[in-house]
Design a protein around this motif. Structure first.
Motif, short mmCIF file in Angstrom:
data_model
loop_
_atom_site.label_atom_id
_atom_site.label_comp_id
_atom_site.label_asym_id
_atom_site.label_seq_id
_atom_site.Cartn_x
_atom_site.Cartn_y
_atom_site.Cartn_z
N ARG A 208 -46.65 4.42 -9.32
CA ARG A 208 -46.88 5.62 -10.15
C ARG A 208 -47.38 6.78 -9.29
O ARG A 208 -47.00 7.93 -9.51
N GLU A 212 -44.51 9.15 -10.20
CA GLU A 212 -44.72 9.74 -11.53
C GLU A 212 -45.23 11.17 -11.44
O GLU A 212 -46.20 11.45 -10.71
N ASP A 214 -46.83 12.58 -13.85
CA ASP A 214 -48.14 12.45 -14.50
C ASP A 214 -48.45 10.96 -14.60
O ASP A 214 -47.88 10.25 -15.42
N GLN A 215 -49.38 10.49 -13.74
CA GLN A 215 -49.65 9.06 -13.68
C GLN A 215 -50.20 8.48 -14.98
O GLN A 215 -50.00 7.30 -15.27
N LYS A 216 -50.89 9.31 -15.77
CA LYS A 216 -51.46 8.82 -17.03
C LYS A 216 -50.40 8.66 -18.11
O LYS A 216 -50.61 7.96 -19.11
N HIS A 217 -49.26 9.32 -17.93
CA HIS A 217 -48.16 9.22 -18.90
C HIS A 217 -46.87 8.87 -18.15
O HIS A 217 -46.00 9.73 -17.97
N PRO A 218 -46.77 7.62 -17.68
CA PRO A 218 -45.63 7.24 -16.83
C PRO A 218 -44.30 7.28 -17.57
O PRO A 218 -44.22 6.93 -18.75
N VAL A 219 -43.28 7.72 -16.87
CA VAL A 219 -41.92 7.73 -17.44
C VAL A 219 -41.00 6.77 -16.69
O VAL A 219 -39.91 6.46 -17.16
N HIS A 222 -43.58 0.98 -16.07
CA HIS A 222 -44.32 0.60 -17.27
C HIS A 222 -44.85 -0.83 -17.18
O HIS A 222 -44.15 -1.72 -16.70
#
Length: 237
Positions: A208, A212, A214-219, A222
């Protein structure tokens, strides 16, 4: 032009079950060859090319575990699914060690079998496409598997460890599918060491950081509680 039928080798000594599975697979458009013992199964496998092997464990002559082990010495790519009445975690680990890709416990639902067969056959086809893959791009970064390097958009290069590279390749080959901890153990750690779930989680956290936005909201990467891990391709689609 008609698409070539995918070929399946079905090995099962219970004839009523063999006939039922064969019929349902043929109704789905697969071409099915059958064997009722391990010796015949190996003979057929040597003579023909298959996209999937479905293998009962308790079969005469040579048991399913030994058949899988022999197949893996000849072919590391063809997916193998075990059918078995055994349901202990020890038996599942034995099956995975012998090279199985999936494990279905009897009695099972035929619809579930068909769904799993479809996933394994598609995965095998995807594996053929990726066999010669030396690099893969995620976002604006490119992984080079042979040199264990991650190339960034600004031209900088990050060195990857062998296990980071192996885990990335496994998740990419199985993109958009959940990969279990057992499958990661077999492929990346080869069962030599049993890493904790936290160890694998730390690899995912590292990925991540690399990929990523944004590491707090991975796309891309998972963690799926109770299941395993997943790499999602084309996250914006």
């Amino acid at each position: 032009m008609q698409q070539t039928k995918q070929r399946i080798l079905l090995v099962e000594d219970e004839e009523h079950l063999l006939d039922a599975i064969k019929l349902n697979l043929e109704l789905e458009g697969y071409r099915v060859s059958t064997a009722t013992d391990g010796k015949k199964a190996l003979k057929i496998f040597k003579e023909e090319r298959f996209n999937l092997v479905i293998l009962d464990v308790m079969i005469p002559e040579i048991d399913g575990f030994q058949v899988a082990e022999t197949i893996r010495l000849q072919n590391t790519e063809v997916p193998i699914m075990f059918l078995t009445a055994k349901n202990s975690s020890e038996d599942r680990i034995t099956g995975l060690k012998k090279g199985a890709d999936d494990y279905l416990v009897k009695p099972f639902n035929l619809e579930e079998l068909i769904l799993r067969v479809g996933i394994l056959v598609r995965r095998g086809m995807k594996g053929d496409e990726l066999k010669e893959l030396n690099s893969y791009t995620i976002g604006d970064k490119t992984i080079y598997f042979n040199s264990f390097e991650l190339h960034h958009a600004d031209g900088t290069v990050t060195s990857l460890t062998k296990k980071e590279t192996m885990l990335l390749k496994l998740l990419i080959e199985r993109r958009n599918e959940a990969v279990s901890r057992e499958q990661i153990l077999e492929t990346v750690w080869n069962y030599d060491v049993y890493p904790s779930t936290r160890t694998i989680d730390n690899f995912i956290l590292t990925f991540r950081k690399y990929f990523e936005p944004d590491q707090k909201h991975p796309v891309y990467f998972h963690s799926i509680r109770g299941v395993g891990y997943k790499f999602t391709d084309n996250p914006q689609s």
